[in-house]
Design a protein around this motif. Structure first.
Motif, PDB file in Angstrom:
ATOM      1  N   ASN A   1       0.857  -1.182   0.000  1.00  0.00           N
ATOM      2  CA  ASN A   1       0.000   0.000   0.000  1.00  0.00           C
ATOM      3  C   ASN A   1       0.891   1.228   0.000  1.00  0.00           C
ATOM      4  O   ASN A   1       1.874   1.283   0.731  1.00  0.00           O
ATOM      5  CB  ASN A   1      -0.899   0.040   1.250  1.00  0.00           C
ATOM      6  CG  ASN A   1      -1.985  -0.997   1.181  1.00  0.00           C
ATOM      7  OD1 ASN A   1      -2.865  -0.909   0.336  1.00  0.00           O
ATOM      8  ND2 ASN A   1      -1.914  -1.995   2.047  1.00  0.00           N
TER       9      ASN A   1
ATOM     10  N   GLU B   1      -5.697   2.758  -7.091  1.00  0.00           N
ATOM     11  CA  GLU B   1      -5.039   2.863  -5.785  1.00  0.00           C
ATOM     12  C   GLU B   1      -3.574   2.492  -5.933  1.00  0.00           C
ATOM     13  O   GLU B   1      -3.186   1.841  -6.897  1.00  0.00           O
ATOM     14  CB  GLU B   1      -5.695   1.920  -4.768  1.00  0.00           C
ATOM     15  CG  GLU B   1      -7.139   2.235  -4.479  1.00  0.00           C
ATOM     16  CD  GLU B   1      -7.737   1.266  -3.462  1.00  0.00           C
ATOM     17  OE1 GLU B   1      -6.981   0.601  -2.740  1.00  0.00           O
ATOM     18  OE2 GLU B   1      -8.968   1.182  -3.418  1.00  0.00           O
TER      19      GLU B   1
ATOM     20  N   SER C   1      -1.917   0.125  -4.484  1.00  0.00           N
ATOM     21  CA  SER C   1      -1.898  -1.106  -3.706  1.00  0.00           C
ATOM     22  C   SER C   1      -1.973  -2.299  -4.636  1.00  0.00           C
ATOM     23  O   SER C   1      -2.296  -2.172  -5.820  1.00  0.00           O
ATOM     24  CB  SER C   1      -3.048  -1.138  -2.704  1.00  0.00           C
ATOM     25  OG  SER C   1      -4.290  -1.163  -3.373  1.00  0.00           O
TER      26      SER C   1
END
Length: 96
Positions: free
Chosen positions: A8, A44, A46
């Motif tokens: 992340n 994202e 991630s």
């Protein structure tokens, strides 16, 4: 042994992550790690990968290459077959 690697990153790291990924192609893992697959979350910073490694030293080196951009979680993993064997052994032991 197989491992699940999750990463992340903070939105503020997006530009750095893009530049490094484009420059390195995602920096394939060092010797001692076999990447079975890698997936990225859309929209994202991630994703996750499934890897195989006999020891953790190459994993540490690999994570350090990206540690300024991402936080990592690495967990041991087993297949359905491996879990089934472990559960069978557990049931056999519990039944005694």
């Amino acid at each position: 042994m197989k491992f699940i690697v999750q990463w992340n990153g903070q939105p503020t790291a997006q530009q750095s992550a893009i530049e490094r990924f484009m420059k390195t192609g995602g920096a394939l893992p060092p010797d001692g790690i076999k990447m079975l697959g890698r997936w990225h979350t859309i929209g994202e910073l991630s994703g996750c990968a499934i890897i195989e490694a006999d020891n953790t030293a190459p994993m540490a080196a690999w994570m350090l290459q990206w540690g300024d951009i991402f936080e990592f979680t690495i967990s041991p993993a087993v297949t359905d077959e491996e879990l089934g064997a472990a559960l069978g052994a557990y049931q056999a032991q519990a039944g005694k």
